[in-house]
Design a protein around this motif. Structure first.
Motif, PDB file in Angstrom:
ATOM      1  N   SER A   8      33.262  46.232  27.900  1.00  0.00           N
ATOM      2  CA  SER A   8      32.400  45.471  28.819  1.00  0.00           C
ATOM      3  C   SER A   8      30.975  45.329  28.270  1.00  0.00           C
ATOM      4  O   SER A   8      30.136  44.691  28.906  1.00  0.00           O
ATOM      5  N   TYR A   9      30.728  45.863  27.094  1.00  0.00           N
ATOM      6  CA  TYR A   9      29.458  45.657  26.379  1.00  0.00           C
ATOM      7  C   TYR A   9      28.229  46.065  27.166  1.00  0.00           C
ATOM      8  O   TYR A   9      27.122  45.616  26.857  1.00  0.00           O
ATOM      9  N   GLY A  10      28.408  46.850  28.247  1.00  0.00           N
ATOM     10  CA  GLY A  10      27.242  47.261  29.036  1.00  0.00           C
ATOM     11  C   GLY A  10      26.577  46.112  29.759  1.00  0.00           C
ATOM     12  O   GLY A  10      25.424  46.199  30.165  1.00  0.00           O
ATOM     13  N   PHE A  11      27.310  45.001  29.945  1.00  0.00           N
ATOM     14  CA  PHE A  11      26.729  43.840  30.640  1.00  0.00           C
ATOM     15  C   PHE A  11      26.596  44.075  32.139  1.00  0.00           C
ATOM     16  O   PHE A  11      25.874  43.365  32.808  1.00  0.00           O
ATOM     17  N   PHE A  12      27.361  45.039  32.652  1.00  0.00           N
ATOM     18  CA  PHE A  12      27.538  45.128  34.102  1.00  0.00           C
ATOM     19  C   PHE A  12      26.982  46.429  34.674  1.00  0.00           C
ATOM     20  O   PHE A  12      26.927  47.439  33.980  1.00  0.00           O
ATOM     21  N   LYS A  13      26.613  46.379  35.973  1.00  0.00           N
ATOM     22  CA  LYS A  13      26.110  47.579  36.640  1.00  0.00           C
ATOM     23  C   LYS A  13      26.729  47.675  38.038  1.00  0.00           C
ATOM     24  O   LYS A  13      26.745  46.682  38.777  1.00  0.00           O
ATOM     25  N   ASN A  14      27.241  48.861  38.357  1.00  0.00           N
ATOM     26  CA  ASN A  14      27.807  49.142  39.696  1.00  0.00           C
ATOM     27  C   ASN A  14      28.900  48.166  40.125  1.00  0.00           C
ATOM     28  O   ASN A  14      28.988  47.799  41.301  1.00  0.00           O
ATOM     29  N   VAL A  15      29.737  47.736  39.181  1.00  0.00           N
ATOM     30  CA  VAL A  15      30.865  46.875  39.556  1.00  0.00           C
ATOM     31  C   VAL A  15      31.865  47.709  40.353  1.00  0.00           C
ATOM     32  O   VAL A  15      32.170  48.839  39.977  1.00  0.00           O
ATOM     33  N   ARG A  16      32.377  47.165  41.465  1.00  0.00           N
ATOM     34  CA  ARG A  16      33.367  47.907  42.251  1.00  0.00           C
ATOM     35  C   ARG A  16      34.479  46.990  42.791  1.00  0.00           C
ATOM     36  O   ARG A  16      35.601  47.049  42.318  1.00  0.00           O
ATOM     37  N   SER A  17      34.148  46.114  43.738  1.00  0.00           N
ATOM     38  CA  SER A  17      35.203  45.293  44.348  1.00  0.00           C
ATOM     39  C   SER A  17      35.384  43.981  43.588  1.00  0.00           C
ATOM     40  O   SER A  17      34.424  43.444  43.020  1.00  0.00           O
ATOM     41  N   MET A  18      36.625  43.482  43.623  1.00  0.00           N
ATOM     42  CA  MET A  18      36.909  42.255  42.868  1.00  0.00           C
ATOM     43  C   MET A  18      38.222  41.645  43.332  1.00  0.00           C
ATOM     44  O   MET A  18      39.026  42.302  43.996  1.00  0.00           O
ATOM     45  N   ILE A  19      38.412  40.395  42.938  1.00  0.00           N
ATOM     46  CA  ILE A  19      39.690  39.727  43.196  1.00  0.00           C
ATOM     47  C   ILE A  19      40.350  39.483  41.836  1.00  0.00           C
ATOM     48  O   ILE A  19      39.718  38.909  40.927  1.00  0.00           O
ATOM     49  N   LEU A  20      41.590  39.952  41.704  1.00  0.00           N
ATOM     50  CA  LEU A  20      42.338  39.657  40.477  1.00  0.00           C
ATOM     51  C   LEU A  20      42.856  38.234  40.618  1.00  0.00           C
ATOM     52  O   LEU A  20      43.565  37.922  41.590  1.00  0.00           O
ATOM     53  N   THR A  21      42.503  37.355  39.700  1.00  0.00           N
ATOM     54  CA  THR A  21      42.991  35.967  39.782  1.00  0.00           C
ATOM     55  C   THR A  21      44.175  35.845  38.834  1.00  0.00           C
ATOM     56  O   THR A  21      44.023  35.852  37.616  1.00  0.00           O
ATOM     57  N   LYS A  22      45.366  35.795  39.423  1.00  0.00           N
ATOM     58  CA  LYS A  22      46.581  35.858  38.619  1.00  0.00           C
ATOM     59  C   LYS A  22      47.686  35.051  39.292  1.00  0.00           C
ATOM     60  O   LYS A  22      47.549  34.613  40.440  1.00  0.00           O
ATOM     61  N   GLY A  23      48.770  34.870  38.552  1.00  0.00           N
ATOM     62  CA  GLY A  23      49.901  34.141  39.105  1.00  0.00           C
ATOM     63  C   GLY A  23      51.097  34.291  38.189  1.00  0.00           C
ATOM     64  O   GLY A  23      50.982  34.817  37.063  1.00  0.00           O
ATOM     65  N   ASN A  24      52.242  33.830  38.688  1.00  0.00           N
ATOM     66  CA  ASN A  24      53.474  33.918  37.908  1.00  0.00           C
ATOM     67  C   ASN A  24      53.380  32.996  36.681  1.00  0.00           C
ATOM     68  O   ASN A  24      52.941  31.853  36.809  1.00  0.00           O
ATOM     69  N   ILE A  25      53.826  33.520  35.541  1.00  0.00           N
ATOM     70  CA  ILE A  25      53.677  32.751  34.299  1.00  0.00           C
ATOM     71  C   ILE A  25      54.468  31.439  34.319  1.00  0.00           C
ATOM     72  O   ILE A  25      54.177  30.544  33.533  1.00  0.00           O
ATOM     73  N   ASP A  45      50.329  36.543  34.861  1.00  0.00           N
ATOM     74  CA  ASP A  45      49.214  36.426  33.929  1.00  0.00           C
ATOM     75  C   ASP A  45      47.923  36.672  34.717  1.00  0.00           C
ATOM     76  O   ASP A  45      47.683  36.020  35.733  1.00  0.00           O
ATOM     77  N   LEU A  46      47.140  37.648  34.255  1.00  0.00           N
ATOM     78  CA  LEU A  46      45.825  37.897  34.856  1.00  0.00           C
ATOM     79  C   LEU A  46      44.814  37.114  34.021  1.00  0.00           C
ATOM     80  O   LEU A  46      44.496  37.503  32.898  1.00  0.00           O
ATOM     81  N   ALA A  47      44.326  36.005  34.570  1.00  0.00           N
ATOM     82  CA  ALA A  47      43.383  35.184  33.794  1.00  0.00           C
ATOM     83  C   ALA A  47      42.001  35.829  33.790  1.00  0.00           C
ATOM     84  O   ALA A  47      41.367  35.963  32.752  1.00  0.00           O
ATOM     85  N   CYS A  48      41.560  36.228  34.965  1.00  0.00           N
ATOM     86  CA  CYS A  48      40.185  36.735  35.127  1.00  0.00           C
ATOM     87  C   CYS A  48      40.135  37.625  36.360  1.00  0.00           C
ATOM     88  O   CYS A  48      41.097  37.699  37.113  1.00  0.00           O
ATOM     89  N   VAL A  49      39.011  38.269  36.570  1.00  0.00           N
ATOM     90  CA  VAL A  49      38.715  38.843  37.879  1.00  0.00           C
ATOM     91  C   VAL A  49      37.458  38.142  38.399  1.00  0.00           C
ATOM     92  O   VAL A  49      36.664  37.626  37.611  1.00  0.00           O
ATOM     93  N   ILE A  50      37.328  38.113  39.719  1.00  0.00           N
ATOM     94  CA  ILE A  50      36.090  37.610  40.336  1.00  0.00           C
ATOM     95  C   ILE A  50      35.419  38.801  41.001  1.00  0.00           C
ATOM     96  O   ILE A  50      35.963  39.387  41.952  1.00  0.00           O
ATOM     97  N   LEU A  51      34.269  39.177  40.497  1.00  0.00           N
ATOM     98  CA  LEU A  51      33.534  40.312  41.074  1.00  0.00           C
ATOM     99  C   LEU A  51      32.951  39.893  42.416  1.00  0.00           C
ATOM    100  O   LEU A  51      32.529  38.746  42.591  1.00  0.00           O
ATOM    101  N   VAL A  52      32.920  40.842  43.354  1.00  0.00           N
ATOM    102  CA  VAL A  52      32.287  40.560  44.650  1.00  0.00           C
ATOM    103  C   VAL A  52      31.534  41.807  45.118  1.00  0.00           C
ATOM    104  O   VAL A  52      32.097  42.905  45.135  1.00  0.00           O
ATOM    105  N   GLY A  53      30.273  41.603  45.443  1.00  0.00           N
ATOM    106  CA  GLY A  53      29.458  42.734  45.883  1.00  0.00           C
ATOM    107  C   GLY A  53      28.074  42.246  46.268  1.00  0.00           C
ATOM    108  O   GLY A  53      27.843  41.042  46.417  1.00  0.00           O
TER     109      GLY A  53
END
Ligand code: FMN
Length: 236
Positions: free
Chosen positions: A58-75, A121-129
């Motif tokens: 994560s290259y230290g880009f982030f601080k206090n990440v906790r909740s998120m939505i996994l954006t994924k679907g059937n391949i 396939d997990l494309a991305c996560v969407i952070l929420v906080g």
């Protein structure tokens, strides 16, 4: 223009404030509704911080990440990545309306921290906080590293002056998030036919395509067909 489109920027530093049970339930309901209409399998995770503790990933880009939505679907779902972008951005803008800080993350996370079905396939996560408000020093740094947005003229080729609805849609496209800030999704308006396409030479280009189409439709109305290079249909 929709306020959330103008207001949204990627947030990577959060306060330690956790979401309440009521807030979580609202977000979970949004996720269920999106899954029902899209066929995707998005999932809310209250604590996904494990995906952001490995500094090498994560290259230290982030601080206090906790909740998120996994954006994924059937391949096997047709247009999977594009749909993830389109529906993920729908949720993201709603989260911005609700006052949350958000960020799409597809590259700078530790994917091994998330349990995904074999056929997903997990494309991305969407952070929420709650985004951390910036100190003056950070504000000054941010203003120097401000996100450069390509002008509309670099995002569309047209054989005529842009009609107002098209100009409105493109203004929203310019403000859309894109992986690595590439802003590669390109529009073409010829003989009154509008199409949107992307080079698709990077793993998250098609996610960006879905995001750009969503932004366009919010401001211009109408809808795009699914697919790279697909046509737009105007609804008066
Ligand atoms: C599909 C996608 C994937 C992204 N992945 C990452 C990522 O891995 N790490 C990160 O810090 N930002 C990521 N971003 C955020 C972009 O860097 C950001 O949207 C872009 O720089 C434009 O800035 P803005 O969102 O503040 O307008 C991603 C954005 C999108 C749309």
């Amino acid at each position: 223009m929709r306020a959330a489109i103008e207001k949204r920027t990627s947030k990577r530093s959060f306060t330690t404030q956790k979401l309440t049970a009521d807030q979580i339930s609202k977000i979970e309901n949004m996720v269920t509704q999106i899954n029902e209409k899209s066929g995707l399998t998005f999932e809310f995770i209250e604590d996904g911080s494990a995906g952001f503790t490995n500094f090498k990933k994560s290259y230290g880009f982030f601080k206090n990440v906790r909740s998120m939505i996994l954006t994924k679907g059937n391949i096997h779902l047709p247009h999977l990545k594009e749909k993830i972008g389109y529906y993920g951005e729908e949720i993201m803008l709603d989260l911005v309306d609700m006052g949350y800080g958000t960020c799409w993350v597809g590259g700078t996370l530790d994917r091994d921290a998330f349990m995904i079905n074999e056929d997903e396939d997990l494309a991305c996560v969407i952070l929420v906080g709650y985004a951390e408000s910036r100190s003056l020093k950070n504000k000054l740094t941010a203003s120097r590293t401000r996100i450069i947005r390509k002008p509309i003229s670099e995002r569309i080729i047209s054989d005529c002056e842009l009609p107002e609805w098209l100009e409105n849609g493109m203004q929203a496209v310019v403000l859309a998030p894109t992986a690595r800030n590439s802003q590669k999704v390109h529009f073409d308006y010829k003989d009154e036919v509008l199409t949107a396409s992307v080079a698709d030479d990077y793993i998250r280009d098609l996610v960006d395509l879905g995001i750009a189409k969503k932004h366009f439709e919010i401001e211009a109305g109408g809808h795009f067909e699914w697919g790279n290079g697909a046509k737009y249909f105007r609804v008066d």
